[in-house]
Scaffold this motif. Structure first.
Motif, PDB file in Angstrom:
ATOM      1  N   ILE A 124      -1.134  12.543  -2.433  1.00 23.07           N
ATOM      2  CA  ILE A 124      -1.216  12.445  -0.977  1.00 23.07           C
ATOM      3  C   ILE A 124       0.005  11.640  -0.507  1.00 23.07           C
ATOM      4  CG2 ILE A 124      -3.715  12.594  -0.611  1.00 23.07           C
ATOM      5  CD1 ILE A 124      -2.755   9.228  -0.829  1.00 23.07           C
ATOM      6  N   ALA A 177      -7.185   7.917   0.687  1.00 24.67           N
ATOM      7  CA  ALA A 177      -5.890   7.596   0.087  1.00 24.67           C
ATOM      8  C   ALA A 177      -6.037   6.867  -1.242  1.00 24.67           C
ATOM      9  CB  ALA A 177      -5.065   6.747   1.053  1.00 24.67           C
ATOM     10  N   GLY A 178      -7.213   6.281  -1.456  1.00 26.64           N
ATOM     11  CA  GLY A 178      -7.404   5.510  -2.689  1.00 26.64           C
ATOM     12  C   GLY A 178      -7.097   4.041  -2.500  1.00 26.64           C
ATOM     13  N   LEU A 179      -6.944   3.610  -1.252  1.00 24.47           N
ATOM     14  CA  LEU A 179      -6.662   2.200  -0.977  1.00 24.47           C
ATOM     15  C   LEU A 179      -7.951   1.401  -0.796  1.00 24.47           C
ATOM     16  CD1 LEU A 179      -3.689   2.743   1.492  1.00 24.47           C
ATOM     17  CD2 LEU A 179      -3.555   2.047  -0.893  1.00 24.47           C
ATOM     18  N   ARG A 238      -8.439   5.488   4.416  1.00 22.94           N
ATOM     19  CA  ARG A 238      -7.993   4.662   3.289  1.00 22.94           C
ATOM     20  C   ARG A 238      -8.792   4.969   2.025  1.00 22.94           C
ATOM     21  NH1 ARG A 238      -5.105   0.146   4.228  1.00 22.94           N
ATOM     22  NH2 ARG A 238      -6.374  -1.028   2.764  1.00 22.94           N
ATOM     23  N   GLU A 290      -6.320   6.693  -8.940  1.00 23.80           N
ATOM     24  CA  GLU A 290      -5.355   5.841  -8.251  1.00 23.80           C
ATOM     25  C   GLU A 290      -4.666   6.655  -7.143  1.00 23.80           C
ATOM     26  OE1 GLU A 290      -3.763   2.575  -8.547  1.00 23.80           O
ATOM     27  OE2 GLU A 290      -5.844   2.286  -9.128  1.00 23.80           O
ATOM     28  N   PRO A 291      -4.148   5.964  -6.108  1.00 26.26           N
ATOM     29  CA  PRO A 291      -3.473   6.714  -5.041  1.00 26.26           C
ATOM     30  C   PRO A 291      -2.423   7.685  -5.580  1.00 26.26           C
ATOM     31  CG  PRO A 291      -3.613   4.407  -4.450  1.00 26.26           C
ATOM     32  CD  PRO A 291      -4.185   4.526  -5.837  1.00 26.26           C
ATOM     33  N   LYS A 292      -1.663   7.222  -6.589  1.00 25.39           N
ATOM     34  CA  LYS A 292      -0.551   8.053  -7.055  1.00 25.39           C
ATOM     35  C   LYS A 292      -1.041   9.331  -7.735  1.00 25.39           C
ATOM     36  CE  LYS A 292      -0.047   5.313 -11.267  1.00 25.39           C
ATOM     37  NZ  LYS A 292       0.841   4.521 -12.077  1.00 25.39           N
ATOM     38  N   GLU A 333       0.841  -1.201   0.000  1.00 28.18           N
ATOM     39  CA  GLU A 333       0.000   0.000   0.000  1.00 28.18           C
ATOM     40  C   GLU A 333       0.875   1.249   0.000  1.00 28.18           C
ATOM     41  OE1 GLU A 333      -2.534  -0.709   3.345  1.00 28.18           O
ATOM     42  OE2 GLU A 333      -3.980  -1.811   2.128  1.00 28.18           O
ATOM     43  N   MET A 356       1.145   9.091   2.900  1.00 20.71           N
ATOM     44  CA  MET A 356       0.521   8.428   4.045  1.00 20.71           C
ATOM     45  C   MET A 356       1.576   7.817   4.956  1.00 20.71           C
ATOM     46  SD  MET A 356      -2.705   5.922   3.820  1.00 20.71           S
ATOM     47  CE  MET A 356      -3.342   4.973   5.174  1.00 20.71           C
ATOM     48  N   ARG A 407       1.976   1.738  -3.390  1.00 28.96           N
ATOM     49  CA  ARG A 407       0.911   2.297  -4.243  1.00 28.96           C
ATOM     50  C   ARG A 407       0.812   3.797  -4.041  1.00 28.96           C
ATOM     51  NH1 ARG A 407      -4.729  -0.509  -3.592  1.00 28.96           N
ATOM     52  NH2 ARG A 407      -5.310   0.977  -5.195  1.00 28.96           N
ATOM     53  N   VAL A 408       0.864   4.214  -2.764  1.00 28.96           N
ATOM     54  CA  VAL A 408       0.811   5.651  -2.483  1.00 28.96           C
ATOM     55  C   VAL A 408       2.046   6.339  -3.076  1.00 28.96           C
ATOM     56  CG1 VAL A 408       0.825   7.384  -0.658  1.00 28.96           C
ATOM     57  CG2 VAL A 408      -0.614   5.359  -0.426  1.00 28.96           C
ATOM     58  N   ASP A 409       3.174   5.623  -3.059  1.00 27.60           N
ATOM     59  CA  ASP A 409       4.397   6.183  -3.651  1.00 27.60           C
ATOM     60  C   ASP A 409       4.326   6.228  -5.171  1.00 27.60           C
ATOM     61  OD1 ASP A 409       5.793   6.903  -1.437  1.00 27.60           O
ATOM     62  OD2 ASP A 409       6.958   5.073  -1.272  1.00 27.60           O
ATOM     63  N   GLY A 410       3.283   5.626  -5.745  1.00 26.83           N
ATOM     64  CA  GLY A 410       3.069   5.788  -7.181  1.00 26.83           C
ATOM     65  C   GLY A 410       3.387   4.577  -8.041  1.00 26.83           C
ATOM     66  N   LEU A 411       3.543   3.405  -7.433  1.00 25.21           N
ATOM     67  CA  LEU A 411       3.888   2.233  -8.225  1.00 25.21           C
ATOM     68  C   LEU A 411       2.649   1.471  -8.691  1.00 25.21           C
ATOM     69  CD1 LEU A 411       6.585   2.858  -6.805  1.00 25.21           C
ATOM     70  CD2 LEU A 411       7.064   0.436  -6.908  1.00 25.21           C
TER      71      LEU A 411
END
Lengths: 280, 351
Positions: free
Chosen positions: B77, B50-52, B47, B71-73, A173, B79, A176-180
């Motif tokens: 944001i 965040a898009g999770l 979440r 998508e989160p990216k 996760e 986290m 994913r937040v880091d953009g992968l």
């Protein structure tokens, strides 16, 4: 060992361990020492634990009697391809089963596991017919394709799936937040952390391929195509009697790559454990 | 930096709704804490932002963009996770620079940003270490560093301090707040710890069972809780609740009478709420309380008492030398008392 044992107990425990070691070490010792004995000394009575006469010509003869270097290469490249192929497929399949939600994932996984329950002796004849149809008899293709898409790979997939299930989801996760995206997460986060599992899979896949015996004798017929286990049985004299010392010299040379792979993969195995053991 | 809006946000797993239409407006640069007991949906909300997690209904807007399907990216944001989620196989510097590297930033830019974040967080000497070689507090700082290097529009914190020991939690609490004051980035912080909520937030959102109970500033929630749940949840030790009914200008329970904050119809069953520090030792107060346990803390004295058979907890600035069984005479500060409906738990105002 804890040092709360009395010195006398310590001696007893170490003595016992040495005795228990004998059944494990003796066959290897016998193989290596007999490979440099003249054939008459191998069955001498009383047996010679340490050879009194050395004959290193056995190692030369192993290469003269058969295309042993070619056979060595056959075994090596087949095992290498099988190991790499299995690592790639089982890691990707294991990751998919562990992390990607797709319809009937669990049912499909069960079907896959059933592959482990079928003995290779059962499938060898149909496989022979299939490969005959594909004109692949007396080639190395069956020895590569059968393990990579067969039971060893299923077991490897199982090992990888269990590993990926245990990997903290938050790592992915965070990625994913880091953009992968999915594949990059697999490649840059999950796979590097899976080193211990990959090490285990590499060890047993390489060993399995290196030791494969039934499939080579079914699929291969010309000596220059043989793999090592099959070649070892061919060191016989004109009357079909075993040439023990030459055969054991060949066997000793056969065992060396296994030791090398084990040492390399084992280090990966332990290093990997050291990384993931520390909770992120 | 960006404002964030939740409008009628809902979430259900199959047929089970877990978030029932939540509306929150978060201003640019605000520090908002989502607080509530386990299972109240606070982490799920975070979440979803965040898009999770997917959103079943409603809209989440970050900086005028509806992000429901992004998508989160794409949401810009960052986290911080409860267990830090640092990549164990990378060094601290690589962990912090990972997202920049992935976005194609140049090496010099990555180094510049990582050094800047490490400077703010005091991580300069740890950059080449692996997460496994760091203490809990240092790992927490790395996780924060990983978030700030990106200079995102919104910071999300999901119970970031719950794996730390009590002392470190207080230190890190201060650090996160100081960081927010320095960067002024919109921050949404999830916790079940009301002390964290009180001390850090510009605005607290109290959640319960997937619904918002109350939104307000920490002291507003403390002084004017809308219902018994918020009154009980905010404040430690928590508010005393005494069951009884109204008679004239008084609240009556058993043979005790306490001054009621609002006039209500006689005989109405209500719950009387008063915080422990609003009791005072007052011979003219007229409230008789039997002492059960006295706990001297030095700076204050905590006393467990019974009023008409119901346990209450009081905190006094004075030293109380009463023994268990003795009766104290107390007064209360009427302005700080509340009446709640015995059925709905809602706070009752003047009829």
């Amino acid at each position: 060992m804890k040092s709360d044992l009395s010195p006398r107990m310590k001696v007893a425990v170490y003595g016992l361990m040495l005795v228990l070691l004998i059944p494990f070490v003796f066959p290897t010792w016998w193989m290596v020492t007999s490979s440099v004995k003249p054939i008459s000394d191998i069955f001498a009575f009383p047996p010679e634990i340490i050879p009194s006469r050395f004959d290193f010509s056995t190692y030369r003869q192993a290469f003269e009697l058969q295309p042993f270097a070619q056979q060595y290469w056959n075994s090596a490249y087949i095992a290498a391809i099988v190991t790499c192929g299995t690592l790639l497929f089982s890691a990707m399949a294991g990751y998919a089963f562990a992390r990607i939600d797709f319809p009937f994932a669990n049912a499909l996984f069960m079907v896959l596991l059933v592959g482990l329950l079928i003995p290779s002796e059962v499938t060898i004849v149909p496989l022979f017919q299939i490969f005959l149809g594909w004109d692949m008899i007396n080639t190395h293709w069956p020895l590569i394709l059968v393990p990579v898409f067969g039971a060893p790979s299923v077991f490897a997939t199982f090992v990888m799936r269990q590993f990926f299930i245990a990997l903290p989801k938050e790592l992915e996760e965070a990625a994913r937040v880091d953009g992968l995206g999915r594949f990059k997460i697999f490649w840059t986060i999950a796979l590097p952390l899976a080193k211990p599992a990959l090490g285990a899979v590499a060890i047993f896949t390489f060993l399995h391929s290196w030791n494969l015996y039934l499939e080579p004798i079914v699929f291969l017929s010309s000596p220059e195509k043989f793999t090592l286990p099959q070649a070892l049985t061919q060191f016989t004299d004109a009357y079909g009697g075993a040439m023990w010392n030459i055969q054991l010299a060949a066997a000793t040379m056969t065992a060396i790559p296994v030791l090398i792979v084990f040492v390399i993969a084992q280090r990966q195995f332990v290093e990997g454990l050291a990384h993931t053991g520390l909770k992120g | 930096m960006a404002p964030v809006t939740f409008s009628n946000v809902q979430k259900s797993y199959g047929v089970h709704p877990v978030i029932h239409g939540v509306d929150i407006d978060i201003a640019d640069g605000e520090f908002v804490v989502l607080v509530g007991p386990s299972g109240c949906g606070k982490s799920t909300l975070l979440r979803m932002l965040a898009g999770l997690e997917t959103i079943s209904d409603g809209d989440i807007v970050i900086d005028d963009t509806v992000v429901n399907d992004l998508e989160p990216k794409q949401r810009d944001i960052a986290m911080v996770f409860q267990n830090y989620a640092l990549y164990p196989h990378m060094t601290v510097a690589d962990n912090m620079g990972f997202s920049l590297h992935h976005r194609g930033a140049s090496k010099t830019e990555i180094k510049e940003r990582v050094d800047w974040a490490a400077g703010i967080l005091g991580l300069d000497t740890y950059l080449e270490r692996r997460p496994g070689q760091l203490s809990g507090g240092q790992r927490q700082r790395v996780a924060m560093g990983r978030a700030i290097v990106r200079d995102p529009k919104v910071f999300l914190f999901d119970e970031p301090l719950s794996n730390l020991d009590a002392k470190l939690r207080v230190v890190m609490r201060g650090e996160i707040k100081a960081l927010h004051q320095k960067l002024k980035t919109t921050t949404i912080y999830v916790t079940h710890d009301q002390v964290e909520a009180m001390t850090m937030a510009d605005k607290i959102v109290v959640l319960n069972g997937g619904r918002i109970e109350q939104i307000g500033s920490p002291l507003d929630l403390y002084d004017n809780p809308v219902n018994q749940f918020v009154a009980a949840f905010i404040g430690s030790p928590s508010m005393n609740f005494i069951e009884g009914h109204v008679e004239g200008a008084n609240f009556v329970t058993g043979d005790a009478q306490l001054p009621a904050p609002t006039a209500l119809p006689n005989g109405k069953p209500v719950v009387y709420g008063v915080r422990p520090e609003h009791f005072r030792l007052d011979p003219a107060g007229g409230i008789k309380a039997e002492v059960v346990v006295v706990e001297p803390m030095g700076s204050e004295t905590q006393v467990t008492m019974q009023i008409a058979g119901q346990n209450v907890f009081g905190i006094f600035r004075e030293r109380v030398s009463a023994r268990p069984g003795e009766v104290l005479t107390l007064g209360v500060d009427q302005a700080h008392t509340h009446l709640f409906d015995a059925g709905s738990g809602l706070r009752l105002s003047a009829a």
